[in-house]
Design a protein around this motif. Sequence first.
Motif, PDB file in Angstrom:
ATOM      1  N   ASN A  70       0.832  -1.199   0.000  1.00 39.35           N
ATOM      2  CA  ASN A  70       0.000   0.000   0.000  1.00 39.35           C
ATOM      3  C   ASN A  70       0.865   1.247   0.000  1.00 39.35           C
ATOM      4  O   ASN A  70       2.037   1.214   0.385  1.00 39.35           O
ATOM      5  N   CYS A  71       0.246   2.352  -0.397  1.00 39.45           N
ATOM      6  CA  CYS A  71       0.837   3.661  -0.160  1.00 39.45           C
ATOM      7  C   CYS A  71      -0.291   4.623   0.157  1.00 39.45           C
ATOM      8  O   CYS A  71      -1.460   4.366  -0.150  1.00 39.45           O
ATOM      9  N   GLY A  72       0.070   5.723   0.804  1.00 38.73           N
ATOM     10  CA  GLY A  72      -0.935   6.684   1.231  1.00 38.73           C
ATOM     11  C   GLY A  72      -1.056   6.712   2.747  1.00 38.73           C
ATOM     12  O   GLY A  72      -0.354   5.982   3.464  1.00 38.73           O
ATOM     13  N   ALA A  73      -1.959   7.527   3.241  1.00 46.66           N
ATOM     14  CA  ALA A  73      -2.136   7.667   4.685  1.00 46.66           C
ATOM     15  C   ALA A  73      -2.631   6.375   5.322  1.00 46.66           C
ATOM     16  O   ALA A  73      -2.329   6.089   6.492  1.00 46.66           O
ATOM     17  N   LEU A  74      -3.385   5.579   4.560  1.00 49.73           N
ATOM     18  CA  LEU A  74      -3.931   4.322   5.069  1.00 49.73           C
ATOM     19  C   LEU A  74      -3.606   3.192   4.109  1.00 49.73           C
ATOM     20  O   LEU A  74      -3.459   3.403   2.907  1.00 49.73           O
ATOM     21  N   ARG A  84      -9.414  -4.551   7.205  1.00 50.45           N
ATOM     22  CA  ARG A  84      -9.472  -3.191   7.747  1.00 50.45           C
ATOM     23  C   ARG A  84      -8.394  -2.323   7.088  1.00 50.45           C
ATOM     24  O   ARG A  84      -7.537  -2.827   6.344  1.00 50.45           O
ATOM     25  N   TYR A  85      -8.455  -1.038   7.390  1.00 49.29           N
ATOM     26  CA  TYR A  85      -7.399  -0.106   6.990  1.00 49.29           C
ATOM     27  C   TYR A  85      -6.569   0.250   8.214  1.00 49.29           C
ATOM     28  O   TYR A  85      -7.098   0.367   9.331  1.00 49.29           O
ATOM     29  N   ALA A  86      -5.274   0.423   8.004  1.00 51.63           N
ATOM     30  CA  ALA A  86      -4.362   0.748   9.093  1.00 51.63           C
ATOM     31  C   ALA A  86      -3.360   1.793   8.614  1.00 51.63           C
ATOM     32  O   ALA A  86      -2.962   1.802   7.445  1.00 51.63           O
ATOM     33  N   GLY A  87      -2.935   2.640   9.517  1.00 51.31           N
ATOM     34  CA  GLY A  87      -1.979   3.671   9.166  1.00 51.31           C
ATOM     35  C   GLY A  87      -0.547   3.190   9.156  1.00 51.31           C
ATOM     36  O   GLY A  87       0.330   3.866   8.607  1.00 51.31           O
ATOM     37  N   LEU A  88      -0.293   2.029   9.781  1.00 52.67           N
ATOM     38  CA  LEU A  88       1.057   1.495   9.853  1.00 52.67           C
ATOM     39  C   LEU A  88       1.141   0.166   9.114  1.00 52.67           C
ATOM     40  O   LEU A  88       0.204  -0.636   9.138  1.00 52.67           O
ATOM     41  N   PRO A  97       4.366   4.091   2.769  1.00 53.06           N
ATOM     42  CA  PRO A  97       4.976   5.147   1.960  1.00 53.06           C
ATOM     43  C   PRO A  97       3.927   6.165   1.522  1.00 53.06           C
ATOM     44  O   PRO A  97       2.774   5.803   1.265  1.00 53.06           O
ATOM     45  N   PRO A  98       4.290   7.440   1.463  1.00 53.16           N
ATOM     46  CA  PRO A  98       3.309   8.442   1.021  1.00 53.16           C
ATOM     47  C   PRO A  98       2.894   8.195  -0.417  1.00 53.16           C
ATOM     48  O   PRO A  98       3.655   7.621  -1.211  1.00 53.16           O
ATOM     49  N   MET A  99       1.686   8.615  -0.747  1.00 51.93           N
ATOM     50  CA  MET A  99       1.197   8.459  -2.109  1.00 51.93           C
ATOM     51  C   MET A  99       1.954   9.434  -3.021  1.00 51.93           C
ATOM     52  O   MET A  99       1.936  10.644  -2.775  1.00 51.93           O
ATOM     53  N   PRO A 100       2.619   8.943  -4.058  1.00 54.69           N
ATOM     54  CA  PRO A 100       3.349   9.839  -4.948  1.00 54.69           C
ATOM     55  C   PRO A 100       2.408  10.839  -5.626  1.00 54.69           C
ATOM     56  O   PRO A 100       1.271  10.501  -5.958  1.00 54.69           O
ATOM     57  N   PRO A 101       2.867  12.057  -5.849  1.00 54.75           N
ATOM     58  CA  PRO A 101       2.005  13.059  -6.500  1.00 54.75           C
ATOM     59  C   PRO A 101       1.447  12.585  -7.833  1.00 54.75           C
ATOM     60  O   PRO A 101       0.293  12.899  -8.159  1.00 54.75           O
ATOM     61  N   VAL A 102       2.232  11.838  -8.609  1.00 54.39           N
ATOM     62  CA  VAL A 102       1.734  11.370  -9.905  1.00 54.39           C
ATOM     63  C   VAL A 102       0.586  10.384  -9.721  1.00 54.39           C
ATOM     64  O   VAL A 102      -0.353  10.356 -10.531  1.00 54.39           O
ATOM     65  N   ASP A 122      -7.113   8.474  -0.042  1.00 50.72           N
ATOM     66  CA  ASP A 122      -6.125   8.424   1.032  1.00 50.72           C
ATOM     67  C   ASP A 122      -5.468   7.051   1.129  1.00 50.72           C
ATOM     68  O   ASP A 122      -4.659   6.809   2.029  1.00 50.72           O
ATOM     69  N   ALA A 123      -5.809   6.153   0.197  1.00 49.30           N
ATOM     70  CA  ALA A 123      -5.220   4.814   0.175  1.00 49.30           C
ATOM     71  C   ALA A 123      -5.057   4.362  -1.269  1.00 49.30           C
ATOM     72  O   ALA A 123      -5.930   4.600  -2.104  1.00 49.30           O
ATOM     73  N   CYS A 124      -3.932   3.734  -1.535  1.00 48.58           N
ATOM     74  CA  CYS A 124      -3.705   3.090  -2.832  1.00 48.58           C
ATOM     75  C   CYS A 124      -3.188   1.690  -2.574  1.00 48.58           C
ATOM     76  O   CYS A 124      -2.102   1.510  -2.015  1.00 48.58           O
ATOM     77  N   LEU A 125      -3.985   0.696  -2.947  1.00 51.35           N
ATOM     78  CA  LEU A 125      -3.573  -0.697  -2.826  1.00 51.35           C
ATOM     79  C   LEU A 125      -2.721  -1.068  -4.036  1.00 51.35           C
ATOM     80  O   LEU A 125      -3.100  -0.777  -5.176  1.00 51.35           O
ATOM     81  N   VAL A 126      -1.584  -1.679  -3.792  1.00 55.82           N
ATOM     82  CA  VAL A 126      -0.684  -2.144  -4.851  1.00 55.82           C
ATOM     83  C   VAL A 126      -0.770  -3.667  -4.877  1.00 55.82           C
ATOM     84  O   VAL A 126      -0.345  -4.333  -3.924  1.00 55.82           O
TER      85      VAL A 126
END
Length: 220
Positions: A70-74, A84-88, A97-102, A122-126
């Motif tokens: 994942n990347c993003g706040a969650l 669930r979603y988790a911040g860590l 990792p933060p979500m890249p601007p692109v 606020d979340a991107c699943l990879v």
Amino acid sequence: MNLSLFADDDYAPLGPAPLAPGATASVLLRGFALPYLDEMLPALDAIVLAAPLRHMATPGGLRMSVAMSNCGALGWVTDARGYRYAGLDPVSGQPWPPMPPVFLRLAQEVALAAGYPGFTPDACLVNRYAPGARMALHQDRDECDFTAPIVSVSLGLPATFLFGGAQRADKAARIALLHGDVVAWGGADRLRFHGVAPLKEGEHALLGAQRINLTFRKAA
């Protein structure tokens, strides 16, 4: 940038098209992600280096065939405690990792083209699909805000996306997704069941024997 270096069938981005019959709030954008790849692929490498892909387990103890990060706040996680979603990141104990601007720019421009202005994921699943990997029909119900759409980007090997109805037993449309294709669904279609058929063997010229799927969501 020469888009033909990245396309499976040498096509340029097209405008929105209906995702499936009867799906009034869902669109398919062929090749929409192709112009972003020069920025996206190095950013993707950095995400996976910081939060390596892993095969999570379902609450029932089954190992998922798709490797995830994942990347993003969650970030979306699954284990014996549930979905669930988790911040860590549970592996490292560090923030995702933060979500890249692109990534954010692509997700927002897709949502806008699909008729969902103001989307701020606020979340991107990879997700990494190796040949044989699949995703069973499911609903995305772990988010707090069902008014926001789901934006899904396909990279690498072609895949068959399954887009069903409000019930798991409803017949699912089968949509071929190629490298650079993007789908978005929300509104009346937001809780439709969807999945991915087992990935066929192959070798993509740029990404090798895999499909990478980026799924953007408003989780909180």
